[in-house]
Design a protein around this motif. Sequence first.
Motif, PDB file in Angstrom:
ATOM      1  N   THR A 172       6.605   0.648  -4.494  1.00 43.63           N
ATOM      2  CA  THR A 172       5.644   1.003  -3.781  1.00 43.63           C
ATOM      3  C   THR A 172       5.422   2.251  -3.579  1.00 43.63           C
ATOM      4  O   THR A 172       6.646   2.791  -3.225  1.00 43.63           O
ATOM      5  CB  THR A 172       5.493   0.056  -2.490  1.00 43.63           C
ATOM      6  OG1 THR A 172       6.708   0.244  -1.781  1.00 43.63           O
ATOM      7  CG2 THR A 172       5.634  -1.375  -2.815  1.00 43.63           C
ATOM      8  N   VAL A 173       4.380   3.038  -3.329  1.00 43.49           N
ATOM      9  CA  VAL A 173       4.161   4.418  -3.057  1.00 43.49           C
ATOM     10  C   VAL A 173       3.272   4.686  -2.275  1.00 43.49           C
ATOM     11  O   VAL A 173       2.181   3.980  -2.086  1.00 43.49           O
ATOM     12  CB  VAL A 173       4.194   5.191  -4.506  1.00 43.49           C
ATOM     13  CG1 VAL A 173       5.269   5.032  -5.421  1.00 43.49           C
ATOM     14  CG2 VAL A 173       2.898   4.831  -5.043  1.00 43.49           C
ATOM     15  N   ASP A 174       3.117   5.813  -1.822  1.00 45.77           N
ATOM     16  CA  ASP A 174       1.990   6.220  -0.847  1.00 45.77           C
ATOM     17  C   ASP A 174       1.299   7.271  -2.125  1.00 45.77           C
ATOM     18  O   ASP A 174       1.873   7.987  -2.637  1.00 45.77           O
ATOM     19  CB  ASP A 174       2.374   7.326   0.109  1.00 45.77           C
ATOM     20  CG  ASP A 174       3.189   6.454   1.324  1.00 45.77           C
ATOM     21  OD1 ASP A 174       2.966   5.232   1.575  1.00 45.77           O
ATOM     22  OD2 ASP A 174       3.541   7.127   2.422  1.00 45.77           O
ATOM     23  N   LEU A 175       0.099   6.850  -2.133  1.00 48.45           N
ATOM     24  CA  LEU A 175      -0.695   7.313  -3.320  1.00 48.45           C
ATOM     25  C   LEU A 175      -1.833   8.577  -2.515  1.00 48.45           C
ATOM     26  O   LEU A 175      -2.729   7.837  -1.701  1.00 48.45           O
ATOM     27  CB  LEU A 175      -1.334   6.322  -4.063  1.00 48.45           C
ATOM     28  CG  LEU A 175      -1.984   6.608  -5.179  1.00 48.45           C
ATOM     29  CD1 LEU A 175      -1.137   7.094  -6.347  1.00 48.45           C
ATOM     30  CD2 LEU A 175      -2.470   5.149  -5.730  1.00 48.45           C
ATOM     31  N   LYS A 176      -1.911   9.542  -3.187  1.00 45.99           N
ATOM     32  CA  LYS A 176      -2.698  10.595  -2.752  1.00 45.99           C
ATOM     33  C   LYS A 176      -3.639  11.219  -3.995  1.00 45.99           C
ATOM     34  O   LYS A 176      -2.923  11.508  -5.017  1.00 45.99           O
ATOM     35  CB  LYS A 176      -2.137  11.881  -2.093  1.00 45.99           C
ATOM     36  CG  LYS A 176      -3.284  12.717  -1.507  1.00 45.99           C
ATOM     37  CD  LYS A 176      -2.538  14.009  -0.957  1.00 45.99           C
ATOM     38  CE  LYS A 176      -3.644  15.045  -0.408  1.00 45.99           C
ATOM     39  NZ  LYS A 176      -3.095  16.292   0.040  1.00 45.99           N
ATOM     40  N   THR A 177      -4.876  10.865  -4.052  1.00 45.63           N
ATOM     41  CA  THR A 177      -5.685  11.350  -5.072  1.00 45.63           C
ATOM     42  C   THR A 177      -7.128  11.880  -4.409  1.00 45.63           C
ATOM     43  O   THR A 177      -7.082  11.967  -3.428  1.00 45.63           O
ATOM     44  CB  THR A 177      -6.390   9.985  -6.045  1.00 45.63           C
ATOM     45  OG1 THR A 177      -7.291   9.304  -5.120  1.00 45.63           O
ATOM     46  CG2 THR A 177      -5.292   9.211  -6.337  1.00 45.63           C
ATOM     47  N   PRO A 178      -7.698  12.759  -5.407  1.00 46.52           N
ATOM     48  CA  PRO A 178      -9.182  13.075  -4.946  1.00 46.52           C
ATOM     49  C   PRO A 178      -9.924  12.321  -4.052  1.00 46.52           C
ATOM     50  O   PRO A 178     -10.817  12.673  -3.302  1.00 46.52           O
ATOM     51  CB  PRO A 178      -9.755  13.643  -6.215  1.00 46.52           C
ATOM     52  CG  PRO A 178      -8.786  14.130  -7.130  1.00 46.52           C
ATOM     53  CD  PRO A 178      -7.754  12.781  -6.830  1.00 46.52           C
ATOM     54  N   GLN A 179      -9.850  10.944  -4.236  1.00 50.04           N
ATOM     55  CA  GLN A 179     -10.609   9.888  -3.651  1.00 50.04           C
ATOM     56  C   GLN A 179     -10.289   9.621  -2.053  1.00 50.04           C
ATOM     57  O   GLN A 179     -10.694   9.047  -1.366  1.00 50.04           O
ATOM     58  CB  GLN A 179     -10.743   8.751  -4.247  1.00 50.04           C
ATOM     59  CG  GLN A 179     -11.659   8.889  -5.668  1.00 50.04           C
ATOM     60  CD  GLN A 179     -11.153   9.456  -6.836  1.00 50.04           C
ATOM     61  OE1 GLN A 179      -9.779   9.583  -7.182  1.00 50.04           O
ATOM     62  NE2 GLN A 179     -11.872  10.656  -7.437  1.00 50.04           N
ATOM     63  N   GLY A 180      -8.783   9.950  -1.902  1.00 54.30           N
ATOM     64  CA  GLY A 180      -8.195   9.704  -0.473  1.00 54.30           C
ATOM     65  C   GLY A 180      -6.687   9.650  -0.571  1.00 54.30           C
ATOM     66  O   GLY A 180      -6.066   9.522  -1.674  1.00 54.30           O
ATOM     67  N   THR A 181      -6.234   8.917   0.482  1.00 56.00           N
ATOM     68  CA  THR A 181      -4.867   8.653   0.433  1.00 56.00           C
ATOM     69  C   THR A 181      -4.399   7.231   0.964  1.00 56.00           C
ATOM     70  O   THR A 181      -5.493   6.725   1.703  1.00 56.00           O
ATOM     71  CB  THR A 181      -4.193   9.393   1.666  1.00 56.00           C
ATOM     72  OG1 THR A 181      -4.273  10.908   1.354  1.00 56.00           O
ATOM     73  CG2 THR A 181      -2.537   9.188   1.625  1.00 56.00           C
ATOM     74  N   GLU A 182      -3.775   6.663   0.250  1.00 57.98           N
ATOM     75  CA  GLU A 182      -3.351   5.080   0.624  1.00 57.98           C
ATOM     76  C   GLU A 182      -1.947   4.916   0.622  1.00 57.98           C
ATOM     77  O   GLU A 182      -1.266   5.380  -0.075  1.00 57.98           O
ATOM     78  CB  GLU A 182      -4.160   4.185  -0.331  1.00 57.98           C
ATOM     79  CG  GLU A 182      -3.837   2.760  -0.119  1.00 57.98           C
ATOM     80  CD  GLU A 182      -4.825   1.720  -1.413  1.00 57.98           C
ATOM     81  OE1 GLU A 182      -4.593   0.620  -1.021  1.00 57.98           O
ATOM     82  OE2 GLU A 182      -5.434   2.505  -2.173  1.00 57.98           O
TER      83      GLU A 182
END
Length: 524
Positions: free
Chosen positions: A136-146
């Motif tokens: 599992t990871v914390d995910l950051k993309t141009p669409q936002g952070t999850e």
Amino acid sequence: MSASRRPVTLAAAVATAAALGATFALPALAAGEAAPAAAPASVMELTDGTLDWGFKESFRRYIGGAGTITVKDGATQAAGNGIFTFGNGRGTYDTATHGTDTAFDGSVNFSAHGGVLDITLSDVKVSTSGTSGAVTVDLKTPQGTEDDVEFAELDLSAVRPGQGEGGAMVFKDIPSKLTKAGSAAFNGMYAEGEALDPATLSVKAVTTPPTEEPTKEPTEEPTKEPSEEPTKEPTKEPTKEPTEAPTAAPTDRPTTPAPSASAPADGQGEIVDGTLDWGVKESFRSYVTGPVANGRVETGGGATASAAGYRFPDATGGFDADEQTLDAAFDGTVRFLGHKEGDAYTLDLSLTGLEIRLEDGAGTLVADVSSKDRETRKVTTRTDLEIADLKLPAGELEAKDGVVTLSAVPATLTADGTEAFGGMYAKGTQLDALTVSVALDEDAELPAATAGSGTTGGSGTTTGSGGTGSTTGATVGGGGTVGGSASLASTGAGLPAGALIAASGVVVAAGAGVVIAARRRRTV
């Protein structure tokens, strides 16, 4: 005569770690005592953990040519655009449920196309339960952070534990695949279930060393053993053997090498049969049969498709346990065809005359290769090309029941081996692991393999007599665009620009393909 692997989970390995001399120690129950309904100290602390994982090699190569990869906060990346290491792992192991949770330091950012592609993975965690697990990871993309996105699934069902430094338990090359959430992070560029790079997990348990046991063991045992054994054995045995057994004993004991009538000494001998199981490189196979190259794989000369990729049969050569040498040459050919232009293929790569050479703990994989230049179409033949370095397991080479077997031997591309792929892969690139089994006795039993017809065709569908399976390859740009079809301009041909960039880069690097070269069989 292949021994089936017993599934070993992380929990099972932790439970048996004491036998391996590791630092793990589980609370023991007294004889006849039932496990308490609620074990008060069922959770053990894990520390000094590391996770070695590259996410996906083809994606790293793509980003390396189109953008940047940045690691920070404690994560590192191996040289040559290698895998990532997340360290300082801390977590828990539950002795009641056999579940583990470990969190690691570090983050990695992938950026390309002026920020259209911008993905950061951080706060990486690994959890296991039974034979399965997840990253599992914390995910950051141009669409936002999850946060806490279950990014990859882990399969520990066939992973065997090893021992690392300081008593660490090491689980090497755990198969991983992309989850639905992970696929969404890449806008569907890679499908759910896509094979990712294997992961290697290392963990230690924090325990307190015992205080009473060491003082009890040495005081009682040593005094009994030396006083009784040496006095009884030597006085009776020597007197009986010389006087009564000169005529009978030689036929009962030393003369019992009767097996040599049907089997040579396991120490050395001529190889009478054998197989090599090797898949060359999984991502390359997926690329060839995927939507970009849209090609197929053919086998011939006795080689067949197998669970490990391909099986090359009829080994000849020799083995010497005293000298620790093995030289085994195999029949068969594997041919990769892709990027069809008219009646010919731009990519046409064949490997034949494969040979394993092992000496003094070092090993190489040799093959005959011919390549066709993409521009001139000129064919260049290379014989006895050392295409891979082999990392042999610890311990001596030995034969058991007339068979020498080396399983899942790691292989890395050599400098000469890069020529076989037209420079598509760099020196040191991880290839598929290989398994070798050779017989010194005609009656010895070799491991079986599920063979296919030898043709792997079109869009990743593998066809064989043993069944049909789909191995759709998701090469970079293969099924979608990085950042989604709307992120980059499309071409008139209907193929997204991202896919074209990836495909052209790979094809140019591959420099076309390779045509088979016949080779005279070598014998030892």
